[in-house]
Write a protein that holds these residues in place. Structure first.
Motif, PDB file in Angstrom:
ATOM      1  N   HIS A 144       0.850  -1.187   0.000  1.00  0.00           N
ATOM      2  CA  HIS A 144       0.000   0.000   0.000  1.00  0.00           C
ATOM      3  C   HIS A 144       0.886   1.237   0.000  1.00  0.00           C
ATOM      4  CE1 HIS A 144      -3.416  -2.464   2.093  1.00  0.00           C
ATOM      5  NE2 HIS A 144      -3.170  -2.858   0.863  1.00  0.00           N
ATOM      6  N   ALA A 145       0.451   2.263  -0.702  1.00  0.00           N
ATOM      7  CA  ALA A 145       1.237   3.498  -0.764  1.00  0.00           C
ATOM      8  C   ALA A 145       0.306   4.680  -1.013  1.00  0.00           C
ATOM      9  CB  ALA A 145       2.294   3.409  -1.856  1.00  0.00           C
ATOM     10  N   LEU A 146       0.816   5.873  -0.743  1.00  0.00           N
ATOM     11  CA  LEU A 146       0.058   7.103  -0.941  1.00  0.00           C
ATOM     12  C   LEU A 146       0.375   7.718  -2.295  1.00  0.00           C
ATOM     13  CD1 LEU A 146       0.478   8.781   2.563  1.00  0.00           C
ATOM     14  CD2 LEU A 146      -1.562   7.654   1.676  1.00  0.00           C
ATOM     15  N   VAL A 147      -0.577   8.462  -2.803  1.00  0.00           N
ATOM     16  CA  VAL A 147      -0.366   9.183  -4.055  1.00  0.00           C
ATOM     17  C   VAL A 147       0.784  10.174  -3.876  1.00  0.00           C
ATOM     18  CG1 VAL A 147      -1.393  10.792  -5.692  1.00  0.00           C
ATOM     19  CG2 VAL A 147      -2.759   8.927  -4.761  1.00  0.00           C
ATOM     20  N   GLY A 148       1.697  10.192  -4.842  1.00  0.00           N
ATOM     21  CA  GLY A 148       2.831  11.115  -4.796  1.00  0.00           C
ATOM     22  C   GLY A 148       4.036  10.591  -4.044  1.00  0.00           C
ATOM     23  N   ARG A 156       1.157  -7.091  -5.610  1.00  0.00           N
ATOM     24  CA  ARG A 156       0.102  -6.161  -6.035  1.00  0.00           C
ATOM     25  C   ARG A 156       0.297  -4.826  -5.334  1.00  0.00           C
ATOM     26  NH1 ARG A 156      -6.047  -5.758  -5.075  1.00  0.00           N
ATOM     27  NH2 ARG A 156      -6.758  -4.718  -6.957  1.00  0.00           N
ATOM     28  N   LEU A 157       0.218  -3.772  -6.111  1.00  0.00           N
ATOM     29  CA  LEU A 157       0.371  -2.415  -5.580  1.00  0.00           C
ATOM     30  C   LEU A 157      -0.977  -1.716  -5.576  1.00  0.00           C
ATOM     31  CD1 LEU A 157       2.091   0.005  -4.646  1.00  0.00           C
ATOM     32  CD2 LEU A 157       2.406   0.574  -7.070  1.00  0.00           C
ATOM     33  N   LEU A 158      -1.325  -1.145  -4.400  1.00  0.00           N
ATOM     34  CA  LEU A 158      -2.558  -0.373  -4.252  1.00  0.00           C
ATOM     35  C   LEU A 158      -2.189   1.035  -3.806  1.00  0.00           C
ATOM     36  CD1 LEU A 158      -4.787  -3.021  -2.424  1.00  0.00           C
ATOM     37  CD2 LEU A 158      -4.781  -2.448  -4.852  1.00  0.00           C
ATOM     38  N   VAL A 159      -2.583   2.007  -4.604  1.00  0.00           N
ATOM     39  CA  VAL A 159      -2.269   3.410  -4.320  1.00  0.00           C
ATOM     40  C   VAL A 159      -3.535   4.081  -3.800  1.00  0.00           C
ATOM     41  CG1 VAL A 159      -1.392   5.573  -5.255  1.00  0.00           C
ATOM     42  CG2 VAL A 159      -0.526   3.393  -6.138  1.00  0.00           C
ATOM     43  N   PHE A 160      -3.411   4.749  -2.645  1.00  0.00           N
ATOM     44  CA  PHE A 160      -4.542   5.404  -1.996  1.00  0.00           C
ATOM     45  C   PHE A 160      -4.223   6.865  -1.723  1.00  0.00           C
ATOM     46  CE2 PHE A 160      -4.703   0.959  -0.715  1.00  0.00           C
ATOM     47  CZ  PHE A 160      -6.016   0.614  -0.988  1.00  0.00           C
ATOM     48  N   GLU A 161      -5.289   7.614  -1.549  1.00  0.00           N
ATOM     49  CA  GLU A 161      -5.108   8.994  -1.088  1.00  0.00           C
ATOM     50  C   GLU A 161      -4.723   8.999   0.388  1.00  0.00           C
ATOM     51  OE1 GLU A 161      -7.516  13.273  -1.057  1.00  0.00           O
ATOM     52  OE2 GLU A 161      -8.465  11.450  -1.820  1.00  0.00           O
ATOM     53  N   VAL A 194      -3.733   5.902   3.296  1.00  0.00           N
ATOM     54  CA  VAL A 194      -3.497   4.471   3.460  1.00  0.00           C
ATOM     55  C   VAL A 194      -4.513   3.909   4.439  1.00  0.00           C
ATOM     56  CG1 VAL A 194      -1.868   2.708   4.211  1.00  0.00           C
ATOM     57  CG2 VAL A 194      -1.060   4.707   2.952  1.00  0.00           C
ATOM     58  N   PRO A 195      -5.308   2.912   4.064  1.00  0.00           N
ATOM     59  CA  PRO A 195      -6.308   2.340   4.980  1.00  0.00           C
ATOM     60  C   PRO A 195      -5.645   1.494   6.045  1.00  0.00           C
ATOM     61  CG  PRO A 195      -6.221   1.070   2.960  1.00  0.00           C
ATOM     62  CD  PRO A 195      -5.292   2.242   2.758  1.00  0.00           C
ATOM     63  N   ILE A 196      -6.429   1.218   7.071  1.00  0.00           N
ATOM     64  CA  ILE A 196      -5.938   0.333   8.129  1.00  0.00           C
ATOM     65  C   ILE A 196      -5.777  -1.058   7.551  1.00  0.00           C
ATOM     66  CG2 ILE A 196      -6.441  -0.652  10.390  1.00  0.00           C
ATOM     67  CD1 ILE A 196      -8.059   1.808  11.019  1.00  0.00           C
ATOM     68  N   GLN A 197      -4.623  -1.630   7.730  1.00  0.00           N
ATOM     69  CA  GLN A 197      -4.357  -2.939   7.160  1.00  0.00           C
ATOM     70  C   GLN A 197      -5.117  -4.020   7.909  1.00  0.00           C
ATOM     71  OE1 GLN A 197      -0.175  -3.592   6.941  1.00  0.00           O
ATOM     72  NE2 GLN A 197       0.177  -1.896   5.544  1.00  0.00           N
ATOM     73  N   ALA A 198      -5.322  -5.125   7.222  1.00  0.00           N
ATOM     74  CA  ALA A 198      -6.075  -6.230   7.807  1.00  0.00           C
ATOM     75  C   ALA A 198      -5.397  -6.777   9.048  1.00  0.00           C
ATOM     76  CB  ALA A 198      -6.249  -7.347   6.764  1.00  0.00           C
ATOM     77  N   GLY A 199      -4.052  -6.740   9.064  1.00  0.00           N
ATOM     78  CA  GLY A 199      -3.329  -7.246  10.227  1.00  0.00           C
ATOM     79  C   GLY A 199      -3.634  -6.452  11.485  1.00  0.00           C
ATOM     80  N   VAL A 200      -3.777  -5.121  11.327  1.00  0.00           N
ATOM     81  CA  VAL A 200      -4.101  -4.273  12.480  1.00  0.00           C
ATOM     82  C   VAL A 200      -5.496  -4.604  12.997  1.00  0.00           C
ATOM     83  CG1 VAL A 200      -4.389  -1.901  13.260  1.00  0.00           C
ATOM     84  CG2 VAL A 200      -2.570  -2.470  11.636  1.00  0.00           C
ATOM     85  N   ILE A 201      -6.455  -4.762  12.069  1.00  0.00           N
ATOM     86  CA  ILE A 201      -7.822  -5.099  12.475  1.00  0.00           C
ATOM     87  C   ILE A 201      -7.853  -6.459  13.164  1.00  0.00           C
ATOM     88  CG2 ILE A 201     -10.146  -5.542  11.620  1.00  0.00           C
ATOM     89  CD1 ILE A 201      -9.585  -3.594   9.355  1.00  0.00           C
ATOM     90  N   THR A 202      -7.144  -7.418  12.574  1.00  0.00           N
ATOM     91  CA  THR A 202      -7.100  -8.755  13.181  1.00  0.00           C
ATOM     92  C   THR A 202      -6.491  -8.704  14.572  1.00  0.00           C
ATOM     93  OG1 THR A 202      -6.882  -9.727  10.977  1.00  0.00           O
ATOM     94  CG2 THR A 202      -6.305 -11.122  12.864  1.00  0.00           C
ATOM     95  N   GLY A 203      -5.400  -7.945  14.715  1.00  0.00           N
ATOM     96  CA  GLY A 203      -4.776  -7.820  16.029  1.00  0.00           C
ATOM     97  C   GLY A 203      -5.702  -7.195  17.050  1.00  0.00           C
ATOM     98  N   ALA A 204      -6.466  -6.171  16.630  1.00  0.00           N
ATOM     99  CA  ALA A 204      -7.410  -5.527  17.542  1.00  0.00           C
ATOM    100  C   ALA A 204      -8.508  -6.500  17.964  1.00  0.00           C
ATOM    101  CB  ALA A 204      -8.020  -4.293  16.874  1.00  0.00           C
ATOM    102  N   ILE A 205      -9.020  -7.280  17.013  1.00  0.00           N
ATOM    103  CA  ILE A 205     -10.058  -8.257  17.346  1.00  0.00           C
ATOM    104  C   ILE A 205      -9.526  -9.300  18.321  1.00  0.00           C
ATOM    105  CG2 ILE A 205     -11.499 -10.095  16.396  1.00  0.00           C
ATOM    106  CD1 ILE A 205     -11.741  -8.424  13.848  1.00  0.00           C
ATOM    107  N   ILE A 206      -8.311  -9.786  18.068  1.00  0.00           N
ATOM    108  CA  ILE A 206      -7.717 -10.777  18.967  1.00  0.00           C
ATOM    109  C   ILE A 206      -7.529 -10.193  20.360  1.00  0.00           C
ATOM    110  CG2 ILE A 206      -5.626 -12.138  19.410  1.00  0.00           C
ATOM    111  CD1 ILE A 206      -5.369 -12.494  16.396  1.00  0.00           C
ATOM    112  N   GLY A 207      -7.089  -8.923  20.422  1.00  0.00           N
ATOM    113  CA  GLY A 207      -6.913  -8.284  21.722  1.00  0.00           C
ATOM    114  C   GLY A 207      -8.219  -8.166  22.493  1.00  0.00           C
ATOM    115  N   VAL A 208      -9.291  -7.788  21.791  1.00  0.00           N
ATOM    116  CA  VAL A 208     -10.595  -7.670  22.452  1.00  0.00           C
ATOM    117  C   VAL A 208     -11.076  -9.031  22.954  1.00  0.00           C
ATOM    118  CG1 VAL A 208     -13.027  -7.125  22.067  1.00  0.00           C
ATOM    119  CG2 VAL A 208     -11.260  -5.616  21.167  1.00  0.00           C
ATOM    120  N   VAL A 209     -10.899 -10.053  22.125  1.00  0.00           N
ATOM    121  CA  VAL A 209     -11.335 -11.399  22.531  1.00  0.00           C
ATOM    122  C   VAL A 209     -10.546 -11.874  23.748  1.00  0.00           C
ATOM    123  CG1 VAL A 209     -11.423 -13.814  21.817  1.00  0.00           C
ATOM    124  CG2 VAL A 209     -12.143 -12.026  20.235  1.00  0.00           C
TER     125      VAL A 209
END
Length: 227
Positions: free
Chosen positions: A32-36, A136-141, A143-158
């Motif tokens: 993942h990367a930012l424009v510019g 695969r390269l995804l360019v964003f305005e 950068v969204p929260i990566q799936a790993g961060v979301i997964t880690g947060a869910i595991i922490g809550v559980v």
């Protein structure tokens, strides 16, 4: 017969033409990367051979929604060749180290149109058989929260909920045990008191004749005192 023995000795001594072995190529899976901004796309390989002077690296690009790939970079004979006519004109730089089996490139000034799949292929003669690796390269305005961060947060809550449930469970066990202990102590005290009363026995009733005799004696003593 002599010919057969000669061939057998060649096979036993291993004097056979050198065979090609496989090569394994590694890239990232998704970036993942930012424009510019600039991004480094890594490419390396594993081979049982020493790094050859004829090692080569090739990068191709396939835009999202397209079936066709275009060549954007090639390294061979110690020199890097960049495509200066395609969509990455003047934006691709070789930042790898072939001696360390590194064929990474740097893409500068990213744009939304750069979204797509980048494929790296490497050869280390005589090891030339291997499957290219893609990233695969995804360019964003932003950068969204990566799936790993979301997964880690869910595991922490559980895990936090599990810890809370365990604490509540043991607290309830402690309170119940304390209540049972207090009830057992109170019952034991009552039984002990009743047992002492039973050992003492009931008080026998007074004999009426003895009571009358004692009363008459008290009257006689009181008359004597008056006289």
């Amino acid at each position: 017969m002599l010919t057969f023995l000669a061939l057998a000795s060649v096979v036993l001594l291993g004097i056979v033409p050198e065979q090609t072995q496989g090569i394994v190529i590694y890239t990232g899976w998704e970036r993942h990367a930012l424009v510019g901004s600039d991004i480094r796309l890594s490419c390396s390989f594993f081979s049982w051979r020493w790094t050859s002077e004829d090692v080569t690296f090739s990068w191709t690009y396939r835009p999202d929604g397209s079936r066709d790939s275009i060549s954007i970079f090639h390294y061979t004979g110690g020199a890097a060749y960049v495509d200066n006519k395609g969509p990455f004109r003047d934006r691709v730089e070789f930042v790898g180290n072939p001696g360390r089996r590194d064929g990474s490139i740097l893409i500068k000034n990213l744009d939304f149109s750069d979204n797509g799949t980048f494929t790296c292929d490497a050869k280390n003669p005589p090891d030339i058989v291997g499957r290219p690796s893609s990233v695969r390269l995804l360019v964003f305005e932003k950068v969204p929260i990566q799936a790993g961060v979301i997964t880690g947060a869910i595991i922490g809550v559980v895990l936090g909920l599990l810890v809370l449930i365990v604490v509540i469970y043991y607290l309830m066990r402690f309170l119940v045990a304390r209540r049972v202990f207090s009830l057992s102590v109170s019952k034991h005290g009552k039984k002990k008191k009743e047992g002492s009363q039973q050992r003492q026995g009931p008080v026998p009733p007074a004999d009426p004749s003895k009571v009358k005799a004692a009363a008459s004696e008290k009257k006689k003593e009181s008359r004597k005192d008056k006289k």
